[in-house]
Design an enzyme around this catalytic site. Structure first.
Site, short mmCIF file in Angstrom:
data_model
loop_
_atom_site.label_atom_id
_atom_site.label_comp_id
_atom_site.label_asym_id
_atom_site.label_seq_id
_atom_site.Cartn_x
_atom_site.Cartn_y
_atom_site.Cartn_z
N LEU A 206 35.76 46.43 -17.11
CA LEU A 206 35.92 45.49 -16.00
C LEU A 206 34.73 45.65 -15.05
CD1 LEU A 206 38.37 43.69 -15.18
CD2 LEU A 206 39.16 45.60 -13.76
N HIS A 207 33.95 44.60 -14.89
CA HIS A 207 32.85 44.73 -13.92
C HIS A 207 32.38 43.42 -13.31
CE1 HIS A 207 30.53 43.44 -17.40
NE2 HIS A 207 29.56 43.15 -16.57
N ARG A 208 32.89 42.26 -13.78
CA ARG A 208 32.41 40.98 -13.24
C ARG A 208 32.71 40.90 -11.74
NH1 ARG A 208 29.37 38.96 -16.18
NH2 ARG A 208 29.79 39.52 -18.31
#
Ligand code: UD1
Length: 367
Positions: A206-208
């Site tokens: 998860l990084h957006r």
């Protein structure tokens, strides 16, 4: 002999440049590669570990640009990269993917009238709020040679008015690295270190910005993870950006209290591949992981409203679940209750581990 500058900037670039550099070294009577690292990703976990695992030689030049706002980072790469192109006078510059370094270096070449080839051209999410979509559209407009991973990418480019003679369908370069390294990844101790050998578990990345930069958006995803982690543990190699945002948004305690969520540092390429290949399911907002799970036959739940890689849904194991809690949980339950039949695995055309050589042939053909 073609002199080619190959640009690597951020983590998702490294597994794309590795097979190209290796192929050029094998074909050293035809190619002289010069590897330039922009330094967009720079630390041990996000960069060095990937160079080591993928056996990429040390860069010939490291521009050391580092993290900053998009404008400052992109401008930094533009300014730092230009002298290398002027000094080296390459026949081609090869850029990969859709990160800020990709558009920055392509733009430098366009202004200096140096030919640029874009690997992974033509992917479109049609979501212009995504920084990568802007990078993709602009890079493709100015590149001389567009090397595509799938037929939908060719169609996208043609519909944007790009002439067919600039486009070559070469396949998916990430899969070259995947197939080359699966055997070595089996020797990683990542799964054993987490006590997960022979156990069911999920992997999460998860990084957006759209998922992690706002309290409401990140909380919705955490709500879903809370429920899924009651069915099986979720291994979460946390991106530095995400870790920082969890702290800034005051969610540190909540995450620490989620017993089924195993937060670890960003994994190296081989460790991640081992974790991925043994997972019951993968939850991600990454682009490349949608492709890797397709080839591995692992169910992938994409925590986004769209994808620039629709072939992973049409042929692969990917489903676009969006970012609402209920839909994510329903998708995970569906996958856990009805595991896919691995015998029905479909691999998209030219995702065969031979893309690097096709890229080299395309460069030769266009020179
Ligand atoms: C970038 C790419 C994205 C890619 C992602 C993979 C763009 C627009 N985005 O996003 O497409 O999916 O990389 O990781 O190019 N940081 C470190 N160490 C590093 C690098 C970054 O700690 O080596 C931290 C910094 O605090 C930085 C933050 O991570 O502010 C975000 O890094 P940045 O490169 O700006 O964007 P990503 O979110 O990683």
């Amino acid at each position: 002999m073609l002199k080619v500058i190959i640009v690597a900037g951020a983590r998702p670039n490294f597994m794309k440049v590795a097979p190209i550099v290796a192929a050029m070294r094998r074909r050293s009577n035809e190619f002289h590669p010069i590897l330039i690292h922009t330094g967009q990703h720079y630390d041990a976990a996000m960069s060095d570990a990937f160079f080591r695992d993928l056996e990429i030689p040390d860069p010939d030049v490291d521009l050391g640009v580092g993290s900053a706002s998009h404008a400052v980072q992109t401008a930094g790469v533009i300014q730092a990269f230009e002298p290398s192109v002027i000094n080296e006078k390459p026949d081609w510059v090869l850029v990969v993917g859709d990160v800020n370094s990709t558009i920055a270096c392509a733009l430098v070449c366009a202004k200096l009238d140096v030919k640029v080839a874009h690997v992974e051209a033509g992917l479109r999410s049609r979501d212009r709020t995504m920084p990568e979509e802007i990078n993709r559209v602009l890079t493709d407009q100015i590149a001389d040679l567009l090397l595509t991973p799938s037929a939908d990418a060719d169609e996208n480019l043609k519909s944007e008015g790009i002439p067919a003679e600039r486009i070559r369908f070469v396949g998916n370069i990430m899969i070259d690295s995947l197939l080359e390294n699966l055997g070595r990844a089996r020797k990683s101790t990542a799964r054993a270190d987490l006590g997960l050998e022979d156990k069911d578990y999920a992997v999460l990345t998860l990084h957006r910005p759209s998922n992690v930069d706002e309290h409401a958006a990140l909380s919705r995803i955490l709500d879903a993870l809370e429920r899924i982690s009651q069915r099986l543990p979720i291994v979460f190699p946390a991106h530095p950006r995400t870790r920082k945002m969890i702290d800034e948004l005051g969610l540190t305690e909540r995450v620490a209290n989620m017993k089924g969520l195993i937060v670890i540092d960003p994994a190296s390429y081989l460790d991640f591949l081992q974790l991925l290949s043994g997972a019951r399911l993968v939850l991600t907002d990454s682009g490349g992981i949608q492709e890797e799970t397709t080839v591995l036959g692992i169910p992938c739940i994409t925590l986004r409203e769209n994808t620039e890689r629709p072939i992973t849904v049409e042929m692969g194991t990917n489903r676009i679940a969006g970012t609402q809690t209920a839909r994510i949980v329903a998708a995970a339950n569906e996958v856990l209750d009805h595991p896919p039949d691995k015998n029905n695995l479909r691999i998209p055309p030219l995702w065969d581990g031979k893309t690097a050589d096709r890229i080299l042939d395309a460069l030769m053909g266009a020179s």
